[in-house]
Design a protein around this motif. Structure first.
Motif, PDB file in Angstrom:
ATOM      1  N   THR A 215       0.716  -1.085  -0.070  1.00 28.00           N
ATOM      2  CA  THR A 215      -0.147   0.081  -0.070  1.00 28.00           C
ATOM      3  C   THR A 215       0.957   1.159   0.226  1.00 28.00           C
ATOM      4  OG1 THR A 215      -1.770  -1.000   1.483  1.00 28.00           O
ATOM      5  CG2 THR A 215      -1.700   1.302   1.079  1.00 28.00           C
ATOM      6  N   THR A 216       0.449   2.161  -0.703  1.00 26.92           N
ATOM      7  CA  THR A 216       1.270   3.540  -0.900  1.00 26.92           C
ATOM      8  C   THR A 216       0.611   4.194   0.501  1.00 26.92           C
ATOM      9  OG1 THR A 216       1.302   3.110  -3.132  1.00 26.92           O
ATOM     10  CG2 THR A 216       1.779   5.612  -2.068  1.00 26.92           C
ATOM     11  N   VAL A 217       1.368   5.080   1.134  1.00 28.00           N
ATOM     12  CA  VAL A 217       0.964   5.849   2.178  1.00 28.00           C
ATOM     13  C   VAL A 217       1.498   6.885   2.500  1.00 28.00           C
ATOM     14  CG1 VAL A 217       1.006   5.694   4.918  1.00 28.00           C
ATOM     15  CG2 VAL A 217       0.880   3.468   3.465  1.00 28.00           C
ATOM     16  N   LEU A 218       0.729   7.965   2.647  1.00 30.37           N
ATOM     17  CA  LEU A 218       1.076   9.370   2.806  1.00 30.37           C
ATOM     18  C   LEU A 218       0.887   9.896   4.286  1.00 30.37           C
ATOM     19  CD1 LEU A 218       2.704  12.086   1.978  1.00 30.37           C
ATOM     20  CD2 LEU A 218       0.418  12.896   1.202  1.00 30.37           C
ATOM     21  N   LEU A 219       1.622  10.031   5.116  1.00 32.25           N
ATOM     22  CA  LEU A 219       1.511  10.157   6.507  1.00 32.25           C
ATOM     23  C   LEU A 219       1.621  11.517   7.212  1.00 32.25           C
ATOM     24  CD1 LEU A 219       0.996   8.969   9.524  1.00 32.25           C
ATOM     25  CD2 LEU A 219       3.488   8.460   9.438  1.00 32.25           C
ATOM     26  N   VAL A 220       0.635  12.095   7.793  1.00 32.08           N
ATOM     27  CA  VAL A 220       0.838  13.383   8.396  1.00 32.08           C
ATOM     28  C   VAL A 220       0.808  12.985   9.901  1.00 32.08           C
ATOM     29  CG1 VAL A 220      -0.651  15.449   9.167  1.00 32.08           C
ATOM     30  CG2 VAL A 220      -0.142  15.014   6.717  1.00 32.08           C
ATOM     31  N   GLU A 221       1.638  13.517  10.600  1.00 28.08           N
ATOM     32  CA  GLU A 221       1.713  13.331  12.022  1.00 28.08           C
ATOM     33  C   GLU A 221       2.744  14.152  12.909  1.00 28.08           C
ATOM     34  OE1 GLU A 221       1.003  12.050  14.999  1.00 28.08           O
ATOM     35  OE2 GLU A 221      -0.005  10.633  13.591  1.00 28.08           O
ATOM     36  N   HIS A 222       2.442  14.329  14.055  1.00 26.82           N
ATOM     37  CA  HIS A 222       3.159  15.531  15.013  1.00 26.82           C
ATOM     38  C   HIS A 222       4.234  14.171  15.710  1.00 26.82           C
ATOM     39  CE1 HIS A 222       1.709  19.162  14.037  1.00 26.82           C
ATOM     40  NE2 HIS A 222       0.415  18.754  13.983  1.00 26.82           N
ATOM     41  N   HIS A 223       3.930  13.105  16.102  1.00 28.09           N
ATOM     42  CA  HIS A 223       4.710  12.186  16.557  1.00 28.09           C
ATOM     43  C   HIS A 223       5.960  12.020  15.861  1.00 28.09           C
ATOM     44  CE1 HIS A 223       2.238  11.153  20.218  1.00 28.09           C
ATOM     45  NE2 HIS A 223       1.192  11.700  19.455  1.00 28.09           N
ATOM     46  N   VAL A 224       6.951  12.809  16.046  1.00 27.49           N
ATOM     47  CA  VAL A 224       8.189  12.558  15.187  1.00 27.49           C
ATOM     48  C   VAL A 224       8.847  11.461  15.217  1.00 27.49           C
ATOM     49  CG1 VAL A 224      10.324  13.692  14.629  1.00 27.49           C
ATOM     50  CG2 VAL A 224       8.592  15.248  14.922  1.00 27.49           C
ATOM     51  N   ASP A 225       8.818  10.869  16.136  1.00 25.99           N
ATOM     52  CA  ASP A 225       9.394   9.428  16.540  1.00 25.99           C
ATOM     53  C   ASP A 225       8.740   8.587  15.639  1.00 25.99           C
ATOM     54  OD1 ASP A 225      11.506  10.590  18.357  1.00 25.99           O
ATOM     55  OD2 ASP A 225      10.440   9.804  20.100  1.00 25.99           O
ATOM     56  N   LEU A 226       7.605   8.496  15.716  1.00 23.70           N
ATOM     57  CA  LEU A 226       6.635   7.563  15.057  1.00 23.70           C
ATOM     58  C   LEU A 226       7.008   7.810  13.291  1.00 23.70           C
ATOM     59  CD1 LEU A 226       4.357   5.521  14.384  1.00 23.70           C
ATOM     60  CD2 LEU A 226       2.996   7.368  14.408  1.00 23.70           C
ATOM     61  N   VAL A 227       7.079   9.167  12.928  1.00 23.90           N
ATOM     62  CA  VAL A 227       7.351   9.165  11.516  1.00 23.90           C
ATOM     63  C   VAL A 227       8.772   8.780  11.295  1.00 23.90           C
ATOM     64  CG1 VAL A 227       7.685  11.193   9.911  1.00 23.90           C
ATOM     65  CG2 VAL A 227       5.810  11.440  11.214  1.00 23.90           C
ATOM     66  N   MET A 228       9.755   9.149  12.007  1.00 28.93           N
ATOM     67  CA  MET A 228      11.099   8.719  11.631  1.00 28.93           C
ATOM     68  C   MET A 228      11.238   7.270  11.656  1.00 28.93           C
ATOM     69  SD  MET A 228      12.293  11.607  10.832  1.00 28.93           S
ATOM     70  CE  MET A 228      11.881  13.247  11.071  1.00 28.93           C
ATOM     71  N   ALA A 229      10.356   6.595  12.476  1.00 32.56           N
ATOM     72  CA  ALA A 229      10.486   5.137  12.487  1.00 32.56           C
ATOM     73  C   ALA A 229       9.891   4.330  11.576  1.00 32.56           C
ATOM     74  CB  ALA A 229       9.807   4.452  13.863  1.00 32.56           C
ATOM     75  N   VAL A 230       8.821   4.887  10.891  1.00 27.95           N
ATOM     76  CA  VAL A 230       8.012   4.145  10.007  1.00 27.95           C
ATOM     77  C   VAL A 230       8.400   4.353   8.589  1.00 27.95           C
ATOM     78  CG1 VAL A 230       6.510   3.479  11.600  1.00 27.95           C
ATOM     79  CG2 VAL A 230       5.921   5.631  10.024  1.00 27.95           C
ATOM     80  N   CYS A 231       8.789   5.630   8.163  1.00 27.60           N
ATOM     81  CA  CYS A 231       8.757   6.329   6.798  1.00 27.60           C
ATOM     82  C   CYS A 231       9.916   5.817   6.040  1.00 27.60           C
ATOM     83  CB  CYS A 231       8.650   7.716   6.674  1.00 27.60           C
ATOM     84  SG  CYS A 231       6.729   8.250   7.545  1.00 27.60           S
ATOM     85  N   ASP A 232       9.787   5.909   4.723  1.00 29.18           N
ATOM     86  CA  ASP A 232      11.017   5.478   4.025  1.00 29.18           C
ATOM     87  C   ASP A 232      11.613   6.936   3.540  1.00 29.18           C
ATOM     88  OD1 ASP A 232      10.565   2.905   3.231  1.00 29.18           O
ATOM     89  OD2 ASP A 232       8.811   3.330   2.235  1.00 29.18           O
TER      90      ASP A 232
END
Length: 270
Positions: A215-232
């Motif tokens: 699945t192609t995912v575009l994620l908006v999120e304020h939890h930076v740790d989550l973003v950095m952990a899951v995003c390419d």
């Protein structure tokens, strides 16, 4: 690290994925987005971060047809989304979550998820109104798909409860199940970790990682740790302009991002 405007970012070789080109949106005298460009390749997870008011949700609303841009274009798998209406997104394989919960309070959890699976329905409106057998089969199939998705999120036991009777983290899981039940090719996640903490965020991270590739995912999120952990890759907006884009470690170490959003220097090697 990419240039701040990034309008020269190359399209995927096969013309697929989500592409935003030179997007500008104005509300009266306020410029919400200015010349923004980004792309999300098929099967990629890309994070979109920035301070409040940076234009993240406006960009989502353009992709979903709620806002018409003043300039620029959005394409999905090579098809222009400029004239697509929100109710047509499911037929294009696109799903979205909202910043809040967005569940129908008068429907049970399973009925809410079934609403997200309507793209699977084969029988027409006339069949449903007349109660024809094909409509009944559709209803059973939708309920089965919804229950399977709720089970995957660990909340099948609340299937027949109304959203207002559920703790907030469980409501979030139901909302995510509704977005994913139709097996979308592109999902836009708008602050899915909002109001969550601890184990719930860890569980969310695992579920986003599991989407990668399929699945192609575009994620908006304020939890930076989550973003950095899951995003390419991560794209950063500030005052409606793109100021940085790249791998998570690059973005964390970019001084423009630190100054505009992160607030402290980050050891990219940590």
């Amino acid at each position: 690290m990419e240039a701040s405007r990034g309008t020269g970012e190359a399209a995927p070789a096969d013309g697929g994925g989500l592409r935003v080109d030179a997007l500008t949106v104005r509300f009266g005298g306020v410029t919400a987005l200015e010349d923004v460009a980004l792309e999300v390749a098929e099967g990629e997870v890309v994070g979109l971060i920035g301070p409040n008011g940076a234009g993240k949700t406006t960009l989502f609303n353009v992709v979903c047809g709620f806002v018409r841009p003043d300039a620029g274009h959005v394409t999905w798998r090579g098809r222009a989304l400029d004239r697509v209406r929100p109710h047509e997104l499911a037929s294009l394989g696109i799903a979205r979550t909202l910043q809040g919960i967005g569940l129908f309070q008068g429907l049970t959890a399973v009925e809410n998820v079934m609403a997200g699976a309507q793209a699977r329905r084969r029988a027409g409106l006339a069949s449903a109104l007349l109660g024809l057998p094909r409509s009944d089969r559709d209803e059973r199939a939708l309920r089965k798909a919804a229950l399977t998705e709720l089970e995957a999120f660990g909340v099948a036991d609340v299937a027949d409860r109304l959203p207002g009777t559920l703790p907030y983290p469980l409501q979030k899981r139901v909302a995510l199940a509704r977005a994913l039940v139709s097996k979308p090719a592109l999902v836009l996640l708008d602050e899915p970790a909002g109001g969550l903490a601890g184990d719930d965020i860890s569980d969310l991270a695992a579920r986003i990682r599991a989407l990668r590739g399929a699945t192609t995912v575009l994620l908006v999120e304020h939890h930076v740790d989550l973003v950095m952990a899951v995003c390419d890759r991560v794209v950063v907006l500030d005052f409606g302009r793109r100021i940085a884009a790249g791998a998570p470690a690059e973005v964390q170490a970019d001084q423009r991002v630190i100054d505009a959003y992160l607030g402290v220097d980050v050891d990219a090697a940590s």
